[in-house]
Design an enzyme around this catalytic site. Structure first.
Site, PDB file in Angstrom:
ATOM      1  N   ARG A   1     -12.020  -9.203   1.978  1.00 28.29           N
ATOM      2  CA  ARG A   1     -10.565  -9.001   2.325  1.00 28.29           C
ATOM      3  C   ARG A   1     -10.155  -9.784   3.594  1.00 28.29           C
ATOM      4  NH1 ARG A   1      -8.381  -4.454  -1.017  1.00 28.29           N
ATOM      5  NH2 ARG A   1      -7.001  -4.143   0.482  1.00 28.29           N
TER       6      ARG A   1
ATOM      7  N   ARG B   1      -8.107 -14.808   8.533  1.00 29.34           N
ATOM      8  CA  ARG B   1      -8.610 -15.698   9.933  1.00 29.34           C
ATOM      9  C   ARG B   1      -7.987 -14.900  10.819  1.00 29.34           C
ATOM     10  NH1 ARG B   1      -9.022 -21.053  10.412  1.00 29.34           N
ATOM     11  NH2 ARG B   1      -6.910 -20.859  11.619  1.00 29.34           N
TER      12      ARG B   1
ATOM     13  N   HIS C   1       5.008  -4.860  -8.373  1.00 24.34           N
ATOM     14  CA  HIS C   1       5.007  -4.218  -9.512  1.00 24.34           C
ATOM     15  C   HIS C   1       4.492  -2.864  -9.500  1.00 24.34           C
ATOM     16  CE1 HIS C   1       4.649  -4.926 -14.270  1.00 24.34           C
ATOM     17  NE2 HIS C   1       4.284  -3.917 -13.887  1.00 24.34           N
TER      18      HIS C   1
ATOM     19  N   HIS D   1       2.454   0.289  -9.122  1.00 18.35           N
ATOM     20  CA  HIS D   1       1.032   0.667  -9.443  1.00 18.35           C
ATOM     21  C   HIS D   1       0.550   1.538  -8.462  1.00 18.35           C
ATOM     22  CE1 HIS D   1       0.834  -2.215  -6.077  1.00 18.35           C
ATOM     23  NE2 HIS D   1      -0.338  -1.775  -5.833  1.00 18.35           N
TER      24      HIS D   1
ATOM     25  N   CYS E   1      -2.763  28.993  -2.329  1.00 17.46           N
ATOM     26  CA  CYS E   1      -2.014  30.107  -2.924  1.00 17.46           C
ATOM     27  C   CYS E   1      -1.066  30.977  -2.120  1.00 17.46           C
ATOM     28  CB  CYS E   1      -3.147  30.884  -3.804  1.00 17.46           C
ATOM     29  SG  CYS E   1      -3.866  30.125  -5.007  1.00 17.46           S
TER      30      CYS E   1
END
Lengths: 333, 333
Positions: free
Chosen positions: A20, A23, A164, A166, A199
């Site tokens: 991923r 530079r 978009h 997602h 709870c």
């Protein structure tokens, strides 16, 4: 192959994902380039993504990786972790590493490029939450994985690189420390009180109402007592349940109703902010736990993590949760 | 009065600092307005800040809160915590809170509005690091405080709201969890090996050299094994020392040399990035520890904390520390 490295002092794992990488000269944080060209998540562009691993809305007889779907799950094209291989835990002097094995998938929430998650109908959003469940049920069969984190980055300031709508999931070979801390804290409370702390929180929030945003038959939405960021909002099932994937579709429908309303309220209160949400659930294949309780944490990306937060783990929040909740109660959901 | 609230599940403290609040409609993150008008840190504008608590460079006979200083420390005008009052720990149902007591000070590093920390001479930067020490030695007399975090936010993306070069300190009534985790991790290592883990790290980094950036007689600078962000860089004394404030000025001068060179290298490698640094030292009034070791962590603000990081505590880093160190070794420091 990405590298999983453990900090020798505090035990924090880091994923070194060189594929991923950019530079060093490209590292400056800037606004994303406008997305000219084709969106890989639009119907008709299915060939631009890896092959789908789950789909909703397309008849079983229709060909895969083609239009006609309502929700589509595909492996991430630039995964933080790789699905093939063995962990191969190793020492390097005093340090520890293992191969970056895991799954990184993208849940495309709608075929419509221009609709955000909060624009989906309750039925459509239910299909997204059901896809989350279906992916957990499939991936938990891979015994290398210990945990699946489901999360969403919406908007550039919250780390999204595509517009978009997602969500994402990352299946991990270790249970992340954030979850371990919750599980251990909840267990300490259970050991002391023989009650689930979540709870107890649901009980106090429904009684006090100062931090309550909304509730339906099965879910409660509130601003937590100690929010890390302004307008942090939690969605929690009222009935005790440790495992997200154990929820039947009827209850996920009520979760979708609560989540959709929460996102619309945050959008109305804050002018469609960038936000993240994270689903916290019991680790994979762990039996029902009497002390842990799954939930969703929604965090608008309004403040920055800076030196004080990095160095202390404290957060400074200028908005009391009582004020945030009052605001969120008043705007349309 | 700010409120310190403890998350009931994981024990994380949050500072609810309403006096720093803006309206919800103002919460969108945007670039700061250009700073028209007067800078409160410029010489001649001393009246725009609270009265100074420390100064270097002005003769003792000269009037306070007037020009002639080289380093000036003042209380923050918009403090996250308040100096007056008692902690007043209380329960609210299952929740815990206390008053937000603490000190929040600003260390103005130079009178010159246009010079950054990395532009200071070693002698000037030594005065800044000595001011850090002087403030710890003063504030540790206040027994309400358990910890002082020294940090710097440089640049808008790293959370700075003023351009004029400055660092900050926050004195806290509890030891922050980030520090507790380091102390406990280091103690576990010491119990096992009877060695300081930080000394072990210094040894391995000096021997391996792959992550080493620079060293001088007293300090070593390296990219840590498991960096949270690209180009994260640590500065560590070679000789074992748990407490920053125990360092004599001669050694702070060598720390200043290492810090200045590190910041110039990061600036050269990354095009003057926004960054944070944090000083981690032993808690206030704790005696010398054989297992803990003070250090500085420098983090360029290049990646965003997003859903995966919030939800897991894992970080994804696209740049291996070995590559970052090689790059930093090559640029001028």
């Amino acid at each position: 192959m990405p590298d999983l490295r453990r900090d020798p002092i505090v035990g924090r794992w880091v994923i070194i994902a060189t594929e991923r990488a950019r530079r060093p000269s490209d590292m400056q944080r800037t606004a994303p380039a406008p997305q000219g060209g084709l969106c890989p998540f639009d119907p008709g562009n299915e060939g631009m993504t890896p092959r789908e691993v789950y789909v909703a809305g397309r008849p079983p007889s229709a060909p895969p990786n083609a239009p006609g779907w309502k929700v589509r799950v595909v492996p991430n094209r630039f995964p933080a972790l790789k699905i093939e291989g063995e962990l191969d835990r190793q020492a390097e002097g005093i340090y520890d590493r293992m191969n970056g094995i895991g799954a990184h998938e993208v849940i495309v929430e709608t075929p419509d490029h221009d609709r955000a998650m909060e624009d989906l109908t309750p039925a459509e959003l239910t299909e997204v939450l059901f896809a989350f469940k279906a992916r957990i049920l499939d991936l938990r069969n891979d015994l290398r994985f210990k945990y699946i984190l489901l999360f969403k980055n919406h908007g550039h300031l919250a780390g999204a690189s595509l517009e978009h709508a997602h969500s994402q999931l990352i299946a991990l070979p270790v249970v992340p420390r954030q979850v371990i801390e919750e599980i251990e804290g909840a267990r300490r409370h259970f050991d002391l009180k023989e009650r689930c702390i979540f709870c107890d929180i649901v009980g106090q929030e429904r009684k006090e109402r100062a931090r309550l945003v909304l509730e339906n038959d099965e879910f409660v939405v509130f601003a937590p007592w100690a929010p890390r960021s302004p307008f942090e909002t939690w969605i929690m099932p009222k009935r005790h349940q440790s495992n997200y994937e154990a929820e039947p579709k009827e209850r996920l429908a009520l979760c979708a109703e609560a989540l959709g309303s929460t996102l619309r309220r945050l959008g109305g209160a804050l002018g469609k902010p960038a936000y993240n949400f994270m689903v916290h659930s019991n680790p994979l294949r762990d039996a029902q736990s009497p002390s842990y309780h799954w939930h969703i944490e929604v965090m608008p990306a309004l403040t920055q993590v800076a030196g004080f937060e990095w160095g202390s783990g404290f957060h400074i929040n200028p908005v009391p949760p009582e004020e945030a909740a009052e605001f969120l109660r008043k705007v349309p959901g």
